[in-house]
Write a protein that holds these residues in place. Sequence first.
Motif, PDB file in Angstrom:
ATOM      1  N   ALA A  91       0.868  -1.174  -0.065  1.00 41.05           N
ATOM      2  CA  ALA A  91      -0.074   0.134   0.207  1.00 41.05           C
ATOM      3  C   ALA A  91       0.858   1.111   0.004  1.00 41.05           C
ATOM      4  CB  ALA A  91      -1.053   0.283   1.276  1.00 41.05           C
ATOM      5  N   MET A  92       1.902   1.314   1.018  1.00 43.69           N
ATOM      6  CA  MET A  92       2.775   2.307   0.850  1.00 43.69           C
ATOM      7  C   MET A  92       3.604   2.803  -0.498  1.00 43.69           C
ATOM      8  SD  MET A  92       2.244   4.245   3.763  1.00 43.69           S
ATOM      9  CE  MET A  92       0.691   3.568   3.333  1.00 43.69           C
ATOM     10  N   ALA A  93       4.109   1.486  -0.974  1.00 45.35           N
ATOM     11  CA  ALA A  93       4.888   1.735  -2.183  1.00 45.35           C
ATOM     12  C   ALA A  93       3.805   2.277  -3.464  1.00 45.35           C
ATOM     13  CB  ALA A  93       5.224   0.298  -2.661  1.00 45.35           C
ATOM     14  N   ARG A  94       2.687   1.705  -3.378  1.00 44.08           N
ATOM     15  CA  ARG A  94       1.643   2.221  -4.635  1.00 44.08           C
ATOM     16  C   ARG A  94       1.449   3.539  -4.270  1.00 44.08           C
ATOM     17  NH1 ARG A  94      -2.403  -2.831  -4.958  1.00 44.08           N
ATOM     18  NH2 ARG A  94      -0.891  -4.418  -5.550  1.00 44.08           N
ATOM     19  N   LEU A  95       1.099   4.311  -3.059  1.00 40.14           N
ATOM     20  CA  LEU A  95       0.876   5.416  -2.749  1.00 40.14           C
ATOM     21  C   LEU A  95       1.974   6.307  -3.069  1.00 40.14           C
ATOM     22  CD1 LEU A  95      -1.702   6.679  -2.005  1.00 40.14           C
ATOM     23  CD2 LEU A  95      -1.314   6.523   0.385  1.00 40.14           C
ATOM     24  N   ALA A  96       3.084   5.842  -2.699  1.00 43.23           N
ATOM     25  CA  ALA A  96       4.328   6.671  -2.858  1.00 43.23           C
ATOM     26  C   ALA A  96       4.587   6.903  -4.491  1.00 43.23           C
ATOM     27  CB  ALA A  96       5.656   6.149  -2.458  1.00 43.23           C
ATOM     28  N   LEU A 100       1.980   7.094  -6.552  1.00 43.24           N
ATOM     29  CA  LEU A 100       0.995   7.899  -7.078  1.00 43.24           C
ATOM     30  C   LEU A 100       1.353   9.424  -6.931  1.00 43.24           C
ATOM     31  CD1 LEU A 100      -2.344   6.160  -6.048  1.00 43.24           C
ATOM     32  CD2 LEU A 100      -1.528   6.803  -8.305  1.00 43.24           C
ATOM     33  N   ILE A 101       2.055   9.654  -5.684  1.00 42.50           N
ATOM     34  CA  ILE A 101       2.353  11.151  -5.498  1.00 42.50           C
ATOM     35  C   ILE A 101       3.710  11.707  -5.778  1.00 42.50           C
ATOM     36  CG2 ILE A 101       0.728  10.872  -3.549  1.00 42.50           C
ATOM     37  CD1 ILE A 101       3.057  11.072  -1.583  1.00 42.50           C
ATOM     38  N   ALA A 105       3.705   9.495   7.610  1.00 41.45           N
ATOM     39  CA  ALA A 105       5.063   9.016   8.021  1.00 41.45           C
ATOM     40  C   ALA A 105       5.785   8.272   7.401  1.00 41.45           C
ATOM     41  CB  ALA A 105       5.089   9.045   9.489  1.00 41.45           C
ATOM     42  N   PRO A 106       5.292   6.899   7.050  1.00 44.41           N
ATOM     43  CA  PRO A 106       5.976   5.991   6.360  1.00 44.41           C
ATOM     44  C   PRO A 106       6.196   6.461   4.932  1.00 44.41           C
ATOM     45  CG  PRO A 106       3.873   5.175   7.035  1.00 44.41           C
ATOM     46  CD  PRO A 106       3.822   6.453   7.688  1.00 44.41           C
ATOM     47  N   LEU A 107       5.311   7.152   4.320  1.00 42.67           N
ATOM     48  CA  LEU A 107       5.540   7.494   2.956  1.00 42.67           C
ATOM     49  C   LEU A 107       6.527   8.364   2.758  1.00 42.67           C
ATOM     50  CD1 LEU A 107       2.159   8.344   1.197  1.00 42.67           C
ATOM     51  CD2 LEU A 107       3.830   6.672   0.671  1.00 42.67           C
ATOM     52  N   SER A 145      -6.286   8.308  -4.603  1.00 40.48           N
ATOM     53  CA  SER A 145      -6.627   7.352  -3.601  1.00 40.48           C
ATOM     54  C   SER A 145      -6.158   6.034  -4.211  1.00 40.48           C
ATOM     55  CB  SER A 145      -7.856   7.397  -3.087  1.00 40.48           C
ATOM     56  OG  SER A 145      -8.898   6.932  -4.501  1.00 40.48           O
ATOM     57  N   LEU A 146      -5.946   4.999  -3.264  1.00 40.90           N
ATOM     58  CA  LEU A 146      -5.780   3.527  -3.626  1.00 40.90           C
ATOM     59  C   LEU A 146      -7.018   2.762  -3.871  1.00 40.90           C
ATOM     60  CD1 LEU A 146      -2.630   2.256  -1.624  1.00 40.90           C
ATOM     61  CD2 LEU A 146      -2.646   3.091  -4.184  1.00 40.90           C
ATOM     62  N   LEU A 147      -8.006   3.004  -2.792  1.00 42.98           N
ATOM     63  CA  LEU A 147      -8.967   2.180  -2.909  1.00 42.98           C
ATOM     64  C   LEU A 147     -10.383   3.005  -2.837  1.00 42.98           C
ATOM     65  CD1 LEU A 147      -7.883  -0.366  -0.127  1.00 42.98           C
ATOM     66  CD2 LEU A 147      -8.120  -0.851  -2.811  1.00 42.98           C
TER      67      LEU A 147
END
Length: 171
Positions: free
Chosen positions: A36-41, A43-44, A64-66, A165-167
């Motif tokens: 999830a974090m890798a996909r969101l990273a 995207l942004i 924070a993790p992103l 957004s992812l989902l």
Amino acid sequence: MDLREHVRGIPDFPKPGILFYDISTLLRHGPAWRTAMARLAALIAPYRPDLLAGIESRGFLVAAPLALELGLGFVMLRKPRKLPGLTLGLNYALEYGTDRIEMQADAVQPGQRVILLDDLLATGGTMAAGIALLRQAGAEVPAAAALIELTFLGGRQRLDVPFESLLAYES
Ligand SMILES: O=P(O)(O)OC[C@H]1O[C@H](OP(=O)(O)OP(=O)(O)O)[C@H](O)[C@@H]1O
Ligand SMILES: Nc1ncnc2[nH]cnc12
């Protein structure tokens, strides 16, 4: 990996008729959380942020993790009277009642590109207030993002920046 399997929709909580989308199950599953974090990273990253901001409390778990993943700093938008030093604040309307978020006045340099993150976009009121507060502090906000978007509540229509957004859930 299908991330939907790792987000739980709990019926009739907190409001009848609207599922409560709980990310505890996603957080608990290491590989799903990492995906999830890798996909969101991904995207942004194209919005070329200088900093990431997150909204207390579940937004911190995303921002924070992103920020670590992208090698960026992270700014906290917090509930009232939590931050030390000089703060800026904004009151905003919820479906029922009002709320307030605050940030440190010197958290952002003028013109820095700050992407705002949260776990979930519902009505969009919280995200819109966060964007307004970041701008008050001098930030440019090229985009906002969340893990989950409840499309049937029309939150992204309240935002004047691109939203990722992812989902997306229709109900
Ligand atoms: O789009 P909206 O209608 O404004 O709702 C979305 C907001 O609601 C939830 O936060 P909550 O206030 O429940 O706080 P929490 O993160 O501390 O659980 C969620 O984490 C978002 O911040
Ligand atoms: N339906 C919902 N599920 C989880 N968090 C929320 N915040 C606001 N609405 C929500």
